[in-house]
Design a protein around this motif. Structure first.
Motif, short mmCIF file in Angstrom:
data_model
loop_
_atom_site.label_atom_id
_atom_site.label_comp_id
_atom_site.label_asym_id
_atom_site.label_seq_id
_atom_site.Cartn_x
_atom_site.Cartn_y
_atom_site.Cartn_z
N TYR A 1 31.40 35.01 31.72
CA TYR A 1 32.79 34.64 32.02
C TYR A 1 32.81 33.60 33.14
O TYR A 1 32.15 33.76 34.17
CB TYR A 1 33.60 35.88 32.42
CG TYR A 1 33.79 36.84 31.27
CD1 TYR A 1 34.92 36.77 30.47
CD2 TYR A 1 32.82 37.79 30.97
CE1 TYR A 1 35.09 37.64 29.40
CE2 TYR A 1 32.98 38.67 29.90
CZ TYR A 1 34.12 38.58 29.12
OH TYR A 1 34.28 39.44 28.07
N PHE A 2 33.59 32.54 32.93
CA PHE A 2 33.60 31.42 33.86
C PHE A 2 34.71 31.51 34.90
O PHE A 2 34.79 30.65 35.79
CB PHE A 2 33.72 30.10 33.09
CG PHE A 2 32.51 29.78 32.26
CD1 PHE A 2 31.46 29.04 32.78
CD2 PHE A 2 32.40 30.26 30.97
CE1 PHE A 2 30.33 28.77 32.02
CE2 PHE A 2 31.27 30.00 30.20
CZ PHE A 2 30.23 29.25 30.73
N MET A 3 35.57 32.49 34.80
CA MET A 3 36.61 32.70 35.81
C MET A 3 36.73 34.19 36.08
O MET A 3 36.69 35.00 35.16
CB MET A 3 37.96 32.14 35.34
CG MET A 3 38.01 30.64 35.16
SD MET A 3 39.66 30.05 34.64
CE MET A 3 40.50 30.05 36.23
N TRP A 4 36.88 34.51 37.37
CA TRP A 4 37.15 35.87 37.78
C TRP A 4 38.42 35.89 38.64
O TRP A 4 39.07 34.85 38.80
CB TRP A 4 35.96 36.42 38.59
CG TRP A 4 34.77 36.83 37.78
CD1 TRP A 4 34.66 36.78 36.42
CD2 TRP A 4 33.53 37.33 38.27
NE1 TRP A 4 33.42 37.23 36.02
CE2 TRP A 4 32.70 37.58 37.15
CE3 TRP A 4 33.03 37.60 39.53
CZ2 TRP A 4 31.40 38.08 37.26
CZ3 TRP A 4 31.74 38.10 39.66
CH2 TRP A 4 30.93 38.34 38.53
N GLY A 5 38.71 37.03 39.21
CA GLY A 5 39.90 37.14 40.06
C GLY A 5 39.74 36.54 41.43
O GLY A 5 40.68 36.56 42.24
N VAL A 6 38.54 36.00 41.73
CA VAL A 6 38.30 35.27 42.98
C VAL A 6 37.73 33.90 42.62
O VAL A 6 37.10 33.73 41.57
CB VAL A 6 37.31 36.04 43.89
CG1 VAL A 6 37.94 37.32 44.41
CG2 VAL A 6 36.01 36.35 43.17
N PRO A 7 37.93 32.90 43.49
CA PRO A 7 37.41 31.56 43.17
C PRO A 7 35.88 31.50 43.27
O PRO A 7 35.25 32.32 43.96
CB PRO A 7 38.07 30.66 44.23
CG PRO A 7 38.46 31.58 45.34
CD PRO A 7 38.72 32.91 44.73
N HIS A 8 35.31 30.53 42.58
CA HIS A 8 33.87 30.27 42.61
C HIS A 8 33.60 28.90 43.23
O HIS A 8 34.26 27.92 42.86
CB HIS A 8 33.27 30.27 41.20
CG HIS A 8 33.12 31.61 40.56
ND1 HIS A 8 34.19 32.35 40.11
CD2 HIS A 8 32.00 32.35 40.30
CE1 HIS A 8 33.75 33.47 39.58
NE2 HIS A 8 32.43 33.51 39.68
N TYR A 9 32.61 28.85 44.10
CA TYR A 9 32.14 27.56 44.59
C TYR A 9 31.30 26.88 43.52
O TYR A 9 31.46 25.70 43.23
CB TYR A 9 31.36 27.74 45.88
CG TYR A 9 30.91 26.45 46.52
CD1 TYR A 9 31.82 25.62 47.15
CD2 TYR A 9 29.56 26.07 46.47
CE1 TYR A 9 31.40 24.42 47.73
CE2 TYR A 9 29.14 24.88 47.04
CZ TYR A 9 30.06 24.06 47.67
OH TYR A 9 29.66 22.87 48.24
#
Length: 647
Positions: free
Chosen positions: A164-172
């Protein structure tokens, strides 16, 4: 519950990141202000090869570093890594906390104790066989960074999951790598927006390396009225199409036909023994009174509804293989597969061909063509072809009438197992709004500003089924309290009394509810006038769609429905009608409504109708939907006005 300690020596063989990423963390604090945490780096490396003798070897290295921006998330120290002993296990695991020293460096504190536990969910009626390796990060605080690295080893090639490329928190930044040897052919299915993901394919020696990368990925926003996140969360499934064995290339996945061959092995040996005498006795009694095949299957279905208890115990292969119908019958409990096993066996014993059927619930967005993997289905039912059409029979749907699909499989594809070499994929119908109709008949009298009411409500279809579900799981001593809550009208001051129903356990009949109620101060008195709002149920009043954050998540509708109501107000003595609102209607689009007022002698009649005829509201429909909701909000404010008759 099982638990044991994992020796820390096991972890020494797994290398971790040397240190957290060298970043300007003060700038990160500013950039991601408002977030509790940010994932600095998340990577997964899936390796698929054979041992040279035709046996697959599959492992996946996974790692993650998370930076805690504030103390809210830093207070959540416990973590868990899931695994399933029958399908994939944790080979190595390391976890660390990095504490900032205030000078740009970090002190590493390793996790030393891990504990493995199973879990039973939903009031001890569901156990899926999953295990969780649990641990706690030491000294977690604002500004700290946590790290996990572990390796999965897969014994089941159909259980590789998705990235999965998106979660409930941002990714750097994040990265998904798949390395495949030349004796393995893979395919993949990407769902959601891939525009921000960079994909590369590189040939290196005897391997092909697939890479998906992304950076500066925002948090995935969730909405209470939205579909499951898998409908819009970008993710990719990688699957093995074929691999080389000593006898040539062996196909696995890639088409619905491949999937059926793979899944059929789980049911191929099911229910080969003769039915036990007790079950045969029930089947014979059903055949004795049934007039045709339709009635036989109906009565089998109702017998299961009335005599079986849903308890899911899906340990290991129990999550894939239906239990023997004889055992399910004897124990009187089971899960969806077990109920399907029992329904098909009893129906077949009565001479009616009935088939085990895989299906995805509405929480899954996939078709079998889009995703030829077991992840396309999460449920099992029975199916029978009767009177020229497929009937879908879900034994877990305790209050759904026969001949109607359970609400959560509407519109989904069913894979019906006919025999070892034959299956059919059939789309389950979506029931029309008229099926789930709600009818209200309400009579009102006025005592100054107090409204006294007598009402009859009749619920059909899913409106009835979901109401009865709620009552059934409430407890017999609280049913009346729940009914009063559900039947409350007007406002939160409503006092419902003298409430009773017909036999709500009869799935072939509508649910009829008769009750009385009082609405204190509902009528508003201003000088010689009374203002009364006859919109006692404002069905769409809370349905405006939140479109903040460039929403891409469709709105989910549990089922299509229509509501009909007749409200009769007796004009009190000494008053006359001064004003009746204008009639209103919208008979175009997906939301339909009609509101009509009429005065006949000393009574005002208000008839209303509203309906919605789709299961989803797509993002490109949000603006139109919200405009209709806003128009309804204005109509909901309409009042009739009564004025005192001057002497």
């Amino acid at each position: 519950m099982r638990s044991f300690l994992i020796a820390s020596a096991l972890l020494a063989t797994l290398s971790s990141y040397a240190q957290p990423l060298q970043l300007d963390y003060k700038e990160l604090d500013k950039k991601y202000k408002g977030n509790n945490a940010i994932i600095l780096n998340r990577d997964q490396h899936l390796r698929i090869e054979t041992d040279g003798k035709g046996t697959l070897k599959i492992e996946s290295d996974q790692g993650q570093q998370t930076y805690y921006i504030d103390n809210r998330s830093a207070g959540i120290v416990e973590r868990e890594i899931p695994y399933s002993p029958a399908f994939y296990t944790i080979k190595k695991l390391e976890a660390n906390t990095y504490i900032p020293d205030g000078k740009g460096k970090f002190t590493k504190l390793p996790v030393k104790e891990f504990k493995d536990e199973g879990r039973v969910d939903n009031g001890s009626v569901f156990y899926d066989g999953a295990m969780y390796r649990k641990f706690q990060f030491p000294a977690l605080k604002q500004g700290a960074i946590t790290e996990t690295r572990y390796t999965y080893s897969y014994t089941e090639p159909g259980m590789l999951g998705a990235f999965y490329f998106m979660w409930g928190v941002p990714h750097y930044k994040l990265k998904y790598t798949v390395t495949v040897s030349d004796d393995v052919e893979i395919g993949y299915s990407f769902f959601g927006d891939s525009s921000f993901v960079t994909k590369t394919v590189v040939k290196k020696g005897k391997n092909t390396i697939y890479t998906w990368e992304a950076s500066d990925v925002p948090a995935l926003k969730s909405y209470s009225d939205a579909v499951d996140e898998r409908y819009y969360e970008p993710h990719v499934f990688v699957y093995i199409k074929s691999y080389k064995t000593g006898k040539g290339w062996q196909s696995l996945f890639g088409t619905p036909n491949d999937l059926y061959k793979y899944d059929y092995k789980y049911i191929s040996k099911c229910n080969k023994d003769a039915v036990i005498p007790g079950m045969q006795s029930v089947v014979d009694s059903i055949k004795k009174v049934a007039k045709n095949d339709m009635e036989i299957v109906r009565d089998v279905y109702y017998w299961v509804q009335n005599n079986m208890k849903y308890i899911a115990f899906e340990d290991g292969l129990g999550g894939q293989v239906p239990r023997e119908a004889n055992d399910v019958f004897a124990k009187r409990y089971g899960d969806c597969k077990d109920f399907a096993s029992l329904i098909t066996t009893m129906s077949n014993a009565a001479g009616v061909n009935t088939y085990l059927t895989w299906i995805g619930s509405r929480g899954l967005p996939y078709t079998y063509q889009q995703l030829p993997l077991g992840y396309s289905s999460d449920h099992m039912i029975a199916a029978a072809f009767l009177n020229g059409k497929w009937i879908f029979i879900d034994g877990t749907s305790k209050h759904t009438p026969f001949g109607v699909p359970s609400g959560f499989i509407q519109g989904k594809e069913a894979m019906i197992s006919i025999n070892p070499d034959s299956f059919e994929i059939v789309k389950v119908p979506v029931m029309p709004p008229s099926f789930s109709r709600s009818d209200d008949s309400i009579y009102l009298t006025l005592d100054n500003t107090l409204i006294n009411g007598k009402a009859n409500t009749t619920l059909h279809g899913y409106s009835r089924s979901y109401m009865v579900d709620a009552l059934y799981y409430t407890g017999i001593d609280k049913i009346n309290d729940q009914l009063k809550k559900y039947m409350s009208v007007g406002n939160n001051k409503c006092e419902v009394t003298d409430i009773h129903t017909n036999d709500y356990t009869n799935n072939d009949s509508a649910l009829k509810i008769n009750y009385s109620f009082k609405l204190p101060d509902y009528a508003k008195a201003i000088e010689d006038e009374l203002f009364i709002n006859l919109h006692l149920r404002k069905h769409f009043s809370q349905d405006k769609i939140d479109t903040t954050g460039q929403r891409i998540a469709p709105k989910d509708i549990q089922y299509t429905y229509e509501n009909r109501s007749v409200v009769v107000l007796e004009v009190p003595k000494g008053y006359q009608v001064k004003k009746i609102p204008e009639n209103a209607a919208n008979t175009f689009g997906d939301i339909n409504y009609r509101f009509n007022y009429a005065q006949r002698g000393g009574y005002i009649y208000f008839t209303s109708f509203d309906s919605y005829n789709k299961l989803f509201v797509q993002p490109n429909e949000f603006e139109t939907w919200n405009k209709q909701i806003e128009a309804l909000a204005k109509i909901y404010k309409d009042n009739i006005i009564l004025t005192k008759i001057k002497k």
